[in-house]
Design a protein around this motif. Structure first.
Motif, PDB file in Angstrom:
ATOM      1  N   TRP A 188      -3.640   2.175  -4.163  1.00  0.00           N
ATOM      2  CA  TRP A 188      -2.223   2.258  -4.550  1.00  0.00           C
ATOM      3  C   TRP A 188      -2.044   1.795  -5.989  1.00  0.00           C
ATOM      4  O   TRP A 188      -1.319   2.413  -6.773  1.00  0.00           O
ATOM      5  CB  TRP A 188      -1.386   1.397  -3.604  1.00  0.00           C
ATOM      6  CG  TRP A 188       0.081   1.419  -3.929  1.00  0.00           C
ATOM      7  CD1 TRP A 188       1.012   2.287  -3.438  1.00  0.00           C
ATOM      8  CD2 TRP A 188       0.774   0.528  -4.815  1.00  0.00           C
ATOM      9  NE1 TRP A 188       2.249   2.009  -3.980  1.00  0.00           N
ATOM     10  CE2 TRP A 188       2.132   0.931  -4.826  1.00  0.00           C
ATOM     11  CE3 TRP A 188       0.386  -0.550  -5.610  1.00  0.00           C
ATOM     12  CZ2 TRP A 188       3.101   0.283  -5.592  1.00  0.00           C
ATOM     13  CZ3 TRP A 188       1.341  -1.194  -6.381  1.00  0.00           C
ATOM     14  CH2 TRP A 188       2.679  -0.784  -6.369  1.00  0.00           C
ATOM     15  N   ALA A 191       0.844  -1.195   0.000  1.00  0.00           N
ATOM     16  CA  ALA A 191       0.000   0.000   0.000  1.00  0.00           C
ATOM     17  C   ALA A 191       0.880   1.246   0.000  1.00  0.00           C
ATOM     18  O   ALA A 191       0.382   2.376  -0.024  1.00  0.00           O
ATOM     19  CB  ALA A 191      -0.937   0.010   1.207  1.00  0.00           C
ATOM     20  N   TRP A 192       2.177   1.017   0.045  1.00  0.00           N
ATOM     21  CA  TRP A 192       3.206   2.063   0.035  1.00  0.00           C
ATOM     22  C   TRP A 192       4.553   1.364  -0.197  1.00  0.00           C
ATOM     23  O   TRP A 192       4.590   0.159  -0.399  1.00  0.00           O
ATOM     24  CB  TRP A 192       3.227   2.824   1.370  1.00  0.00           C
ATOM     25  CG  TRP A 192       2.991   1.944   2.582  1.00  0.00           C
ATOM     26  CD1 TRP A 192       1.822   1.792   3.236  1.00  0.00           C
ATOM     27  CD2 TRP A 192       3.937   1.085   3.235  1.00  0.00           C
ATOM     28  NE1 TRP A 192       1.959   0.883   4.271  1.00  0.00           N
ATOM     29  CE2 TRP A 192       3.257   0.443   4.295  1.00  0.00           C
ATOM     30  CE3 TRP A 192       5.277   0.800   3.054  1.00  0.00           C
ATOM     31  CZ2 TRP A 192       3.870  -0.467   5.143  1.00  0.00           C
ATOM     32  CZ3 TRP A 192       5.900  -0.112   3.891  1.00  0.00           C
ATOM     33  CH2 TRP A 192       5.197  -0.733   4.934  1.00  0.00           C
ATOM     34  N   GLU A 250       6.795   1.844  -2.704  1.00  0.00           N
ATOM     35  CA  GLU A 250       7.127   1.527  -4.088  1.00  0.00           C
ATOM     36  C   GLU A 250       8.601   1.777  -4.428  1.00  0.00           C
ATOM     37  O   GLU A 250       9.140   1.189  -5.362  1.00  0.00           O
ATOM     38  CB  GLU A 250       6.238   2.318  -5.059  1.00  0.00           C
ATOM     39  CG  GLU A 250       6.247   3.817  -4.870  1.00  0.00           C
ATOM     40  CD  GLU A 250       5.272   4.302  -3.803  1.00  0.00           C
ATOM     41  OE1 GLU A 250       5.217   5.526  -3.595  1.00  0.00           O
ATOM     42  OE2 GLU A 250       4.581   3.463  -3.194  1.00  0.00           O
TER      43      GLU A 250
END
Length: 325
Positions: A168, A140-141, A143
């Protein structure tokens, strides 16, 4: 009158002579004997090696195990049984003229009850007899660490399962495609990361549908696995996922990498908690990116195969070199 009679007599004599030579030809005898020898094992003949394989086969055979709902681990996959292929094993051992365990050939026997036949229930792990673990990443984060993680997985020929938050995924379509093109499977991690146990049924259904729609539009697939955010769910959540043809996936080994521990702490945690059928939970963090390669080495040294959730839950038995019997 005499000439036709002599011609018929000569022809008959040639037929008799040819028949005699065919039957008593030494090459014909060799051919027939060869056929008898090759057919001997298949007909249960007297070859001592064949008999030994037949006698020992039962010591190596394992029954298939059905998928079931476990009291502790909930929904668990089945596992194929093993049966020795006596004929194929004999052909492999025949040149050595002795019984060799590593030349045994097995056929896998599927169970009678399969995972998809069971009622909706969460899945925490694979089969306890399967020497394999699954790598899962809830995304969800983070990257900025995905490229490193994907490079390491590619280097070691490992396919993992990435559970993507729909919100996301919508904002990082190229990263989603990169994961998919890397040969990894993609699952759902809801749309906005809510507590699935506390929202309404309509809200929960929307979370799942929106994410599936985004993933289908981005990489052309509808996920078959759903990982509830923070591991929070109830029976309604599991039932909703099942209606959308998804199984609910949890974990049995938590790296707790979101707390940003040292890479050594993550590796040590996995080493101590790893087990047959483990589902290992990770996130794209700096610590995980650094810990991933040594973690892979440790798990391989311990004899585990590493793969995706689909590979872990597959009924196919992993046959190790060391066979207990």
């Amino acid at each position: 009158m005499r000439k036709p009679f002599l011609q018929k007599l000569w022809a008959l004599s040639m037929i008799v002579l040819f028949s005699y030579l065919l039957v008593h030809n030494p090459f014909s005898e060799i051919y027939v004997n060869t056929l008898k020898t090759e057919a001997l094992p298949a007909s249960g003949g007297k070859d001592p090696l064949y008999g030994e394989i037949l006698h020992k086969a039962k010591n190596y055979e394992k029954p298939a195990q059905n998928a079931k709902i476990d009291k502790v681990w909930k929904k668990m996959p089945g596992y194929n049984g093993l049966k020795v292929d006596v004929e194929a094993s004999y052909r492999k051992m025949k040149p050595y003229k002795k019984f060799l365990e590593d030349k045994l050939v097995f056929r896998q026997i599927p169970p009678q009850v399969h995972l998809e036949q069971l009622p909706p229930s969460p899945i925490y792990r694979g089969h306890p007899d399967k020497p394999m673990v699954a790598f899962t990443f809830n995304v969800a984060w983070g990257e900025e660490y995905l490229s490193t993680i994907l490079e390491i997985l590619k280097k070691h020929h490992i396919s993992a399962t990435f559970f993507l938050e729909g919100r996301w995924a919508k904002g990082h379509a190229e990263a989603v495609k990169m994961i998919h093109e890397g040969g990894h499977e993609i699952g759902s991690h809801s749309y906005s990361h809510p507590d699935m146990a506390k929202i309404s049924e309509d809200e929960a259904a929307a979370e799942l549908k929106k994410t599936n729609d985004i993933l289908r539009a981005t990489v052309g697939i509808a996920p078959k696995w759903f990982a509830p955010p923070s591991g929070s769910f109830n029976d309604r959540t599991v039932a909703l996922a099942a209606k959308m043809n998804m199984e609910t996936i949890l974990w049995s080994v938590d790296t707790i990498d979101w707390q940003k521990p040292s890479p050594n702490t993550i590796v040590d945690r996995v080493r101590k908690q790893a087990h047959n059928g483990a589902i290992i939970l990770m996130h794209p963090t700096a610590s995980t990116a650094e810990a991933l390669e040594p973690m892979i080495s440790v798990l391989k040294e311990e004899g585990y195969k590493i793969g995706s959730v689909t590979e872990l839950l597959d009924e196919k038995r992993i046959i190790t070199r060391t066979l207990s019997h």
